[in-house]
Design a protein around this motif. Structure first.
Motif, PDB file in Angstrom:
ATOM      1  N   HIS A 183      45.940  31.595  44.370  1.00 34.26           N
ATOM      2  CA  HIS A 183      44.830  32.525  44.169  1.00 34.26           C
ATOM      3  C   HIS A 183      45.382  33.901  43.821  1.00 34.26           C
ATOM      4  O   HIS A 183      46.361  34.362  44.407  1.00 34.26           O
ATOM      5  N   ARG A 184      44.731  34.555  42.861  1.00 31.48           N
ATOM      6  CA  ARG A 184      45.127  35.906  42.456  1.00 31.48           C
ATOM      7  C   ARG A 184      43.967  36.854  42.751  1.00 31.48           C
ATOM      8  O   ARG A 184      43.028  36.939  41.948  1.00 31.48           O
ATOM      9  N   PRO A 185      43.976  37.552  43.870  1.00 26.94           N
ATOM     10  CA  PRO A 185      42.888  38.504  44.131  1.00 26.94           C
ATOM     11  C   PRO A 185      42.819  39.552  43.023  1.00 26.94           C
ATOM     12  O   PRO A 185      43.845  40.046  42.545  1.00 26.94           O
ATOM     13  N   LEU A 186      41.619  39.858  42.610  1.00 25.21           N
ATOM     14  CA  LEU A 186      41.431  40.864  41.566  1.00 25.21           C
ATOM     15  C   LEU A 186      42.082  42.180  41.967  1.00 25.21           C
ATOM     16  O   LEU A 186      42.753  42.839  41.159  1.00 25.21           O
ATOM     17  N   ALA A 187      41.911  42.579  43.216  1.00 25.48           N
ATOM     18  CA  ALA A 187      42.460  43.852  43.679  1.00 25.48           C
ATOM     19  C   ALA A 187      43.982  43.843  43.723  1.00 25.48           C
ATOM     20  O   ALA A 187      44.614  44.890  43.580  1.00 25.48           O
ATOM     21  N   ALA A 188      44.584  42.677  43.934  1.00 28.02           N
ATOM     22  CA  ALA A 188      46.039  42.588  43.945  1.00 28.02           C
ATOM     23  C   ALA A 188      46.612  42.705  42.543  1.00 28.02           C
ATOM     24  O   ALA A 188      47.658  43.324  42.330  1.00 28.02           O
ATOM     25  N   LEU A 189      45.918  42.118  41.571  1.00 31.06           N
ATOM     26  CA  LEU A 189      46.379  42.192  40.191  1.00 31.06           C
ATOM     27  C   LEU A 189      46.185  43.584  39.603  1.00 31.06           C
ATOM     28  O   LEU A 189      46.921  43.985  38.691  1.00 31.06           O
ATOM     29  N   HIS A 190      45.199  44.318  40.104  1.00 30.21           N
ATOM     30  CA  HIS A 190      44.873  45.626  39.543  1.00 30.21           C
ATOM     31  C   HIS A 190      44.777  46.686  40.647  1.00 30.21           C
ATOM     32  O   HIS A 190      43.705  47.236  40.906  1.00 30.21           O
ATOM     33  N   PRO A 191      45.906  46.979  41.288  1.00 28.93           N
ATOM     34  CA  PRO A 191      45.885  47.971  42.373  1.00 28.93           C
ATOM     35  C   PRO A 191      45.490  49.365  41.895  1.00 28.93           C
ATOM     36  O   PRO A 191      45.059  50.192  42.704  1.00 28.93           O
ATOM     37  N   GLU A 192      45.616  49.611  40.592  1.00 27.41           N
ATOM     38  CA  GLU A 192      45.215  50.920  40.065  1.00 27.41           C
ATOM     39  C   GLU A 192      43.709  51.150  40.171  1.00 27.41           C
ATOM     40  O   GLU A 192      43.231  52.280  40.055  1.00 27.41           O
ATOM     41  N   LEU A 193      42.959  50.069  40.416  1.00 21.12           N
ATOM     42  CA  LEU A 193      41.509  50.173  40.541  1.00 21.12           C
ATOM     43  C   LEU A 193      41.056  50.087  41.996  1.00 21.12           C
ATOM     44  O   LEU A 193      39.911  49.747  42.278  1.00 21.12           O
ATOM     45  N   ALA A 194      41.932  50.404  42.915  1.00 16.91           N
ATOM     46  CA  ALA A 194      41.615  50.246  44.340  1.00 16.91           C
ATOM     47  C   ALA A 194      40.370  51.030  44.751  1.00 16.91           C
ATOM     48  O   ALA A 194      39.636  50.606  45.650  1.00 16.91           O
ATOM     49  N   ALA A 195      40.104  52.133  44.101  1.00 20.95           N
ATOM     50  CA  ALA A 195      38.956  52.957  44.481  1.00 20.95           C
ATOM     51  C   ALA A 195      37.637  52.385  44.003  1.00 20.95           C
ATOM     52  O   ALA A 195      36.576  52.936  44.306  1.00 20.95           O
ATOM     53  N   ARG A 196      37.690  51.253  43.279  1.00 21.19           N
ATOM     54  CA  ARG A 196      36.440  50.671  42.774  1.00 21.19           C
ATOM     55  C   ARG A 196      36.362  49.152  42.988  1.00 21.19           C
ATOM     56  O   ARG A 196      35.564  48.490  42.350  1.00 21.19           O
ATOM     57  N   ILE A 197      37.185  48.588  43.876  1.00 23.87           N
ATOM     58  CA  ILE A 197      37.128  47.142  44.133  1.00 23.87           C
ATOM     59  C   ILE A 197      37.033  46.882  45.632  1.00 23.87           C
ATOM     60  O   ILE A 197      37.831  47.395  46.421  1.00 23.87           O
ATOM     61  N   ILE A 198      36.046  46.062  46.013  1.00 19.33           N
ATOM     62  CA  ILE A 198      35.919  45.555  47.379  1.00 19.33           C
ATOM     63  C   ILE A 198      36.041  44.039  47.315  1.00 19.33           C
ATOM     64  O   ILE A 198      35.360  43.381  46.523  1.00 19.33           O
ATOM     65  N   THR A 199      36.925  43.482  48.137  1.00 18.00           N
ATOM     66  CA  THR A 199      37.164  42.041  48.150  1.00 18.00           C
ATOM     67  C   THR A 199      36.511  41.430  49.383  1.00 18.00           C
ATOM     68  O   THR A 199      36.693  41.940  50.497  1.00 18.00           O
ATOM     69  N   LEU A 200      35.755  40.351  49.182  1.00 19.59           N
ATOM     70  CA  LEU A 200      35.105  39.653  50.292  1.00 19.59           C
ATOM     71  C   LEU A 200      35.776  38.312  50.531  1.00 19.59           C
ATOM     72  O   LEU A 200      35.895  37.498  49.603  1.00 19.59           O
ATOM     73  N   TRP A 201      36.214  38.104  51.754  1.00 18.69           N
ATOM     74  CA  TRP A 201      36.811  36.831  52.165  1.00 18.69           C
ATOM     75  C   TRP A 201      36.070  36.304  53.396  1.00 18.69           C
ATOM     76  O   TRP A 201      35.429  37.054  54.130  1.00 18.69           O
ATOM     77  N   ALA A 202      36.212  35.001  53.630  1.00 17.87           N
ATOM     78  CA  ALA A 202      35.682  34.397  54.854  1.00 17.87           C
ATOM     79  C   ALA A 202      36.337  33.032  55.029  1.00 17.87           C
ATOM     80  O   ALA A 202      36.673  32.364  54.043  1.00 17.87           O
ATOM     81  N   PRO A 203      36.493  32.597  56.266  1.00 17.29           N
ATOM     82  CA  PRO A 203      37.013  31.250  56.509  1.00 17.29           C
ATOM     83  C   PRO A 203      35.934  30.183  56.459  1.00 17.29           C
ATOM     84  O   PRO A 203      36.206  29.002  56.634  1.00 17.29           O
ATOM     85  N   SER A 204      34.707  30.571  56.199  1.00 17.61           N
ATOM     86  CA  SER A 204      33.547  29.698  56.397  1.00 17.61           C
ATOM     87  C   SER A 204      33.569  28.436  55.551  1.00 17.61           C
ATOM     88  O   SER A 204      33.346  27.328  56.065  1.00 17.61           O
TER      89      SER A 204
END
Length: 382
Positions: free
Chosen positions: A210-231
């Protein structure tokens, strides 16, 4: 260790949403809820905590934060920090919270269809403008695609928020680097904030990390929120536990300020189950993936014998997105299959694409085979 994914569990003895929605003679392959017992490590942790017998207010355990950091670094090659994490009762509430925290009334909230139905409702529920862009349908063996043209045509001066699903529900796409780079480019150029729902990221069925969007584009950290869950991964959706990963401190404070008093803290058993799953659930997850790959292959073999039915097999999730427009089942194929085959699928119209249906193959091989035989009797004669 061997895990049991073959025994059929009677879920009607409790108020199972999946199993009680339809009559007793219907096999339910609709809502994204697997029929497997959760990992033994999760079950044992819950037993121990319940035996304690006191269920007062619990604090957020630091051990859970550190466990998720370790999971992210090991599985996604993304070193996150404990204080980036904001835990909350679920991903759907997080989508609504995003609208309230990150937009104003009259702003546009964009998503791409087909899409998990709650995505299509959050703007309306929040007094915002709902905007949609279509994915490009598969052609000549190609997967569902994100296209610049569709996105550019749907973004307006009012657009402020993009609700993104990665991997994608319902098509099962695992977005490639080029598509994610396009998304990041447009977000920066049009000043969009992205909420990336990555709920199914631990259910990739092919040999892809898996490639989190925020990990691939750390320059956009101020505009990306990542949602995860074990559900979804560990089949504990009923325990209501999710996490928003927000690296940017200013964006995180804005999120937390809106969340305060609006949303309850996470159920203590949900937090406990999440930690046990991320800490000790990996062997179970690997065994689950093998079962799901086998079930996907069973479905693929049947699809070849169903004239008029098209399906690009999912790269992730236990959900298959069936194009039934050519199957001769009328305007509502989901209802036709419910009536004629006594198999319940999710109606594609709810995802913004009438004529399609979503099939959940996250069940025992025996139960899936029984459902596929019923579908054979209808679709094999189309």
């Amino acid at each position: 260790m061997r895990f049991d994914f073959a025994t059929s569990i009677d879920r009607r003895q409790y108020a199972s949403k999946k199993w009680l929605r339809y009559a007793d003679d219907v096999l339910p392959l609709w809502v994204a809820d697997m029929d497997f017992v959760s990992p033994p490590a999760v079950v044992e942790a819950l037993k121990t905590r319940v035996a304690h017998g006191v269920f007062g207010y619990d604090a957020m355990p630091d051990s859970l934060r550190h466990t998720l950091c370790e999971w992210s670094a090991r599985h996604y090659d993304w070193p996150i920090e404990p204080d980036w994490q904001v835990w909350l009762p679920g991903v759907v509430p997080a989508l609504h919270l995003a609208c309230l925290a990150l937009t104003e009334p009259g702003d546009g909230v964009l998503t791409l269809t087909p899409i998990y139905p709650p995505f299509l409702k959050v703007a309306e529920h929040s007094g915002r403008i709902a905007q949609v862009a279509p994915l490009a349908e598969p052609a000549a063996g190609e997967p569902w695609r994100l296209t610049r043209e569709a996105l550019e045509a749907s973004i307006t001066p009012q657009t402020r928020l993009l609700l993104w699903c990665h991997p994608h529900n319902p098509t099962g796409r695992v977005w490639d680097r080029q598509e994610l780079a396009l998304l990041a480019e447009l977000a920066e150029r049009h000043d969009l904030t992205i909420v990336s729902d990555e709920l199914h990221c631990d259910l990739i069925l092919d040999d892809e990390p898996h490639r989190p969007l925020a990990a691939l584009h750390p320059e956009l950290a101020a505009r990306i929120i990542t949602l995860w869950a074990p559900s979804k991964t560990f089949n504990i959706a009923g325990l209501g536990c999710a996490c928003a990963v927000i690296p940017d401190a200013k964006l995180r404070r804005r999120w937390q300020s809106t969340m305060s008093g609006l949303m309850p803290e996470v159920n203590l058993l949900g937090l406990l189950a999440a930690e046990a799953a991320y800490r000790d659930g990996e062997p179970w997850r690997q065994a689950l993936l093998e079962v799901l790959r086998g079930n996907r292959q069973r479905l693929a073999e049947r699809l070849a014998a169903w004239p008029g039915v098209e399906c690009r097999l999912p790269e992730a999730t236990y959900l298959a997105w069936l194009d039934l427009r050519g199957a001769g089942l009328g305007d509502n194929p989901q209802q036709a299959l419910l009536e004629r085959a006594r198999v319940a699928l999710s109606d594609g119209a709810d995802f913004g694409w009438p004529g399609f249906a979503r099939l959940n193959f996250g069940t025992t091989p025996e139960r899936l085979e029984a459902a596929l035989q019923r579908l054979d009797d209808v679709l094999g004669k189309s």
